[in-house]
Write a protein that holds these residues in place. Structure first.
Motif, PDB file in Angstrom:
ATOM      1  N   ALA A  62      -2.552   1.447  -5.032  1.00 30.51           N
ATOM      2  CA  ALA A  62      -2.215   2.819  -5.400  1.00 30.51           C
ATOM      3  C   ALA A  62      -2.952   3.759  -4.467  1.00 30.51           C
ATOM      4  O   ALA A  62      -4.182   3.852  -4.504  1.00 30.51           O
ATOM      5  N   SER A  63      -2.197   4.436  -3.613  1.00 31.97           N
ATOM      6  CA  SER A  63      -2.785   5.331  -2.631  1.00 31.97           C
ATOM      7  C   SER A  63      -1.773   6.406  -2.267  1.00 31.97           C
ATOM      8  O   SER A  63      -0.561   6.197  -2.393  1.00 31.97           O
ATOM      9  N   CYS A  64      -2.261   7.537  -1.803  1.00 29.86           N
ATOM     10  CA  CYS A  64      -1.397   8.647  -1.419  1.00 29.86           C
ATOM     11  C   CYS A  64      -1.643   9.033   0.025  1.00 29.86           C
ATOM     12  O   CYS A  64      -2.796   9.111   0.471  1.00 29.86           O
ATOM     13  N   ALA A  65      -0.560   9.293   0.758  1.00 27.99           N
ATOM     14  CA  ALA A  65      -0.657   9.801   2.126  1.00 27.99           C
ATOM     15  C   ALA A  65      -0.678  11.329   2.099  1.00 27.99           C
ATOM     16  O   ALA A  65      -0.340  11.977   1.105  1.00 27.99           O
ATOM     17  N   LEU A  66      -1.058  11.886   3.219  1.00 24.11           N
ATOM     18  CA  LEU A  66      -1.050  13.331   3.416  1.00 24.11           C
ATOM     19  C   LEU A  66       0.334  13.733   3.929  1.00 24.11           C
ATOM     20  O   LEU A  66       0.856  13.128   4.874  1.00 24.11           O
ATOM     21  N   GLU A  67       0.944  14.733   3.286  1.00 24.42           N
ATOM     22  CA  GLU A  67       2.273  15.183   3.692  1.00 24.42           C
ATOM     23  C   GLU A  67       2.213  16.640   4.121  1.00 24.42           C
ATOM     24  O   GLU A  67       1.591  17.477   3.456  1.00 24.42           O
ATOM     25  N   THR A  68       2.895  16.933   5.247  1.00 20.64           N
ATOM     26  CA  THR A  68       2.868  18.274   5.828  1.00 20.64           C
ATOM     27  C   THR A  68       4.291  18.807   5.929  1.00 20.64           C
ATOM     28  O   THR A  68       5.147  18.163   6.555  1.00 20.64           O
ATOM     29  N   ASP A 122       0.869  -1.171   0.000  1.00 23.60           N
ATOM     30  CA  ASP A 122       0.000   0.000   0.000  1.00 23.60           C
ATOM     31  C   ASP A 122       0.910   1.225   0.000  1.00 23.60           C
ATOM     32  O   ASP A 122       1.652   1.465   0.958  1.00 23.60           O
ATOM     33  N   ALA A 123       0.855   2.009  -1.066  1.00 26.26           N
ATOM     34  CA  ALA A 123       1.800   3.123  -1.229  1.00 26.26           C
ATOM     35  C   ALA A 123       1.656   4.158  -0.127  1.00 26.26           C
ATOM     36  O   ALA A 123       2.646   4.773   0.288  1.00 26.26           O
ATOM     37  N   CYS A 124       0.444   4.369   0.361  1.00 23.82           N
ATOM     38  CA  CYS A 124       0.231   5.299   1.465  1.00 23.82           C
ATOM     39  C   CYS A 124       0.953   4.812   2.713  1.00 23.82           C
ATOM     40  O   CYS A 124       1.690   5.563   3.364  1.00 23.82           O
ATOM     41  N   HIS A 125       0.769   3.548   3.067  1.00 17.89           N
ATOM     42  CA  HIS A 125       1.391   2.992   4.264  1.00 17.89           C
ATOM     43  C   HIS A 125       2.913   3.065   4.169  1.00 17.89           C
ATOM     44  O   HIS A 125       3.590   3.438   5.141  1.00 17.89           O
ATOM     45  N   LEU A 126       3.453   2.683   3.024  1.00 17.99           N
ATOM     46  CA  LEU A 126       4.911   2.684   2.882  1.00 17.99           C
ATOM     47  C   LEU A 126       5.470   4.100   2.948  1.00 17.99           C
ATOM     48  O   LEU A 126       6.529   4.326   3.530  1.00 17.99           O
ATOM     49  N   ALA A 127       4.759   5.043   2.355  1.00 19.45           N
ATOM     50  CA  ALA A 127       5.219   6.436   2.387  1.00 19.45           C
ATOM     51  C   ALA A 127       5.222   6.968   3.810  1.00 19.45           C
ATOM     52  O   ALA A 127       6.160   7.659   4.225  1.00 19.45           O
ATOM     53  N   VAL A 128       4.171   6.655   4.585  1.00 18.54           N
ATOM     54  CA  VAL A 128       4.122   7.098   5.973  1.00 18.54           C
ATOM     55  C   VAL A 128       5.309   6.537   6.753  1.00 18.54           C
ATOM     56  O   VAL A 128       5.882   7.209   7.612  1.00 18.54           O
ATOM     57  N   GLY A 147       4.341  11.619  -5.527  1.00 21.93           N
ATOM     58  CA  GLY A 147       5.668  11.355  -6.092  1.00 21.93           C
ATOM     59  C   GLY A 147       6.199  10.010  -5.660  1.00 21.93           C
ATOM     60  O   GLY A 147       6.788   9.277  -6.466  1.00 21.93           O
ATOM     61  N   TYR A 148       6.000   9.656  -4.394  1.00 22.27           N
ATOM     62  CA  TYR A 148       6.420   8.336  -3.913  1.00 22.27           C
ATOM     63  C   TYR A 148       5.641   7.239  -4.624  1.00 22.27           C
ATOM     64  O   TYR A 148       6.211   6.201  -4.994  1.00 22.27           O
ATOM     65  N   LEU A 149       4.342   7.451  -4.825  1.00 25.33           N
ATOM     66  CA  LEU A 149       3.533   6.455  -5.535  1.00 25.33           C
ATOM     67  C   LEU A 149       4.089   6.214  -6.933  1.00 25.33           C
ATOM     68  O   LEU A 149       4.205   5.066  -7.371  1.00 25.33           O
ATOM     69  N   ARG A 150       4.443   7.274  -7.634  1.00 26.45           N
ATOM     70  CA  ARG A 150       5.008   7.104  -8.979  1.00 26.45           C
ATOM     71  C   ARG A 150       6.296   6.289  -8.932  1.00 26.45           C
ATOM     72  O   ARG A 150       6.527   5.402  -9.759  1.00 26.45           O
ATOM     73  N   GLU A 151       7.158   6.591  -7.978  1.00 27.95           N
ATOM     74  CA  GLU A 151       8.416   5.850  -7.850  1.00 27.95           C
ATOM     75  C   GLU A 151       8.155   4.381  -7.518  1.00 27.95           C
ATOM     76  O   GLU A 151       8.821   3.479  -8.049  1.00 27.95           O
ATOM     77  N   LEU A 152       7.199   4.140  -6.641  1.00 31.86           N
ATOM     78  CA  LEU A 152       6.867   2.767  -6.267  1.00 31.86           C
ATOM     79  C   LEU A 152       6.326   1.990  -7.464  1.00 31.86           C
ATOM     80  O   LEU A 152       6.719   0.838  -7.696  1.00 31.86           O
ATOM     81  N   MET A 153       5.423   2.601  -8.223  1.00 29.19           N
ATOM     82  CA  MET A 153       4.877   1.914  -9.391  1.00 29.19           C
ATOM     83  C   MET A 153       5.976   1.593 -10.396  1.00 29.19           C
ATOM     84  O   MET A 153       6.006   0.500 -10.970  1.00 29.19           O
TER      85      MET A 153
END
Length: 354
Positions: free
Chosen positions: A228-234, A205-211, A298-304
């Motif tokens: 394919a998922s996106c996390a919230l980045e601050t 899960d791209a959101c989980h891995l990015a977090v 951006g992380y999702l694109r790299e992961l894919m």
């Protein structure tokens, strides 16, 4: 939706139906007609893939009555829908007013989790299109971390999956989904805890891995499914903007360089505001939140790019289940826009839509 990989294999793209509240078969049929068929129409495709979510009540009804299973397969066909993957993570009640830690119950220490997963395997083997021989089911990362590491049932899981394959001629693989705060929080823990068997692997899960700020080297860990998922980045100092996302339904684990919190309210109370944060809040793939907040697209694109280079998996599922808490008035349009974003991203990686 199907895509031809440059290497010759077929990659399946679906959206996950856990965004729709449905606990019984009537609800499942209503969502196929009222949501999924309309998403397909908006996309203008002849065939739309679903990452079907079947809560325990619906799954047991399908196993108990073969006529209901036939009816579901016929409904999918009539609406131009197909299923090669199921989301077996939530057990029930995923769109209740409060979910939080309930999403991990029952965990893999409970016989109910094994029974439900094998029920889903039998159902998926029947629902698979005639020209597809392999399906996947994503499941929780064993348990929330306070439960220990319940791996005792995984041998029985493998034996049950082999029985399904012998009976149906279809191979169903189980994908354990690393998630912050869980027994399997990252892929290194997955590699250490999961038995090495060709029927078991991970769902990335791209959101989980990015977090979790995870890198892109997964070694030889079997990747069964990509979400394919996106996390919230601050960005540093902008944490005040996160207050709008502190809601009561879902758990929003938050990580930064120097610490972590298991939910957003805890993060806002004690994590340092001078660092970049990533929060487990599934955001639409195609649209950024109001600045200064961003997403991990951006992380999702790299992961894919990394996962689909081989490809390591042939099952890709869009899983933005937060449309209701985002107060999006047009969920159907939003899902279609995400899938359209994905079809362009896959094309950029050299995949051709079939």
């Amino acid at each position: 939706m199907r895509f031809l990989h440059p290497g010759g294999s077929t990659v399946h793209l679906a959206y996950c139906t856990n965004v729709h509240p449905a606990e019984d078969l009537d609800g499942i049929h209503a969502q196929l007609q009222g949501f999924s068929a309309r998403v397909r129409s908006l996309l203008g495709v002849a065939r739309l893939g679903l990452g079907l979510w079947l809560p325990v009540g619906a799954a047991r009804a399908l196993v108990a009555d073969h006529h209901e299973l036939v009816r579901l397969r016929a409904a999918l066909d009539s609406h131009g829908l197909e299923v090669v993957t199921l989301n077996g993570f939530p057990y029930q009640g995923f769109q209740q007013e409060v979910v939080k830690h309930r999403v991990y119950v029952p965990d893999w220490s409970a016989p109910e989790r094994l029974r439900h997963t094998l029920d889903l395997a039998a159902i998926l083997a029947f629902l698979l299109p005639d020209d597809v021989t392999e399906g996947s089911i994503s499941t929780l990362p064993l348990a929330w971390r306070t439960a220990g590491a319940p791996t005792g049932q995984l041998g029985r899981l493998v034996r049950g999956l082999r029985e399904v394959a012998e009976r149906t001629g279809k191979t169903i693989r189980i994908a354990f989904e690393p998630e912050p705060g869980c027994v399997i929080e990252n892929t290194a823990q997955a590699a250490a805890l999961l038995p090495r068997d060709d029927l078991l692997g991970v769902c990335l899960d791209a959101c989980h891995l990015a977090v979790g700020f995870e890198g892109l080297d997964f070694g030889d860990l079997p990747i069964v499914k990509l979400q394919a998922s996106c996390a919230l980045e601050t960005p540093p100092g902008a944490q005040g903007a996160l207050a709008a996302y502190d809601e009561a339904r879902f758990l929003h684990q938050t990580r930064c360089d120097s610490g972590y919190a298991d939910d957003l309210d805890e993060a806002l109370a004690r994590l340092p505001y001078g660092e970049r944060w990533r929060t487990h809040f599934h955001m639409p793939l195609h649209a950024a939140p109001p600045p200064p907040l961003t997403t991990t697209a951006g992380y999702l694109r790299e992961l894919m790019a990394a996962v689909l280079a081989a490809p390591s998996t042939r099952h890709v599922e869009v899983e933005t289940y937060t449309w209701t808490v985002l107060d999006e008035p047009d969920v159907i349009g939003g899902i279609a826009a995400e899938l359209d974003w994905m079809r362009h991203e896959l094309a950029a990686l050299g995949l051709k839509e079939l």
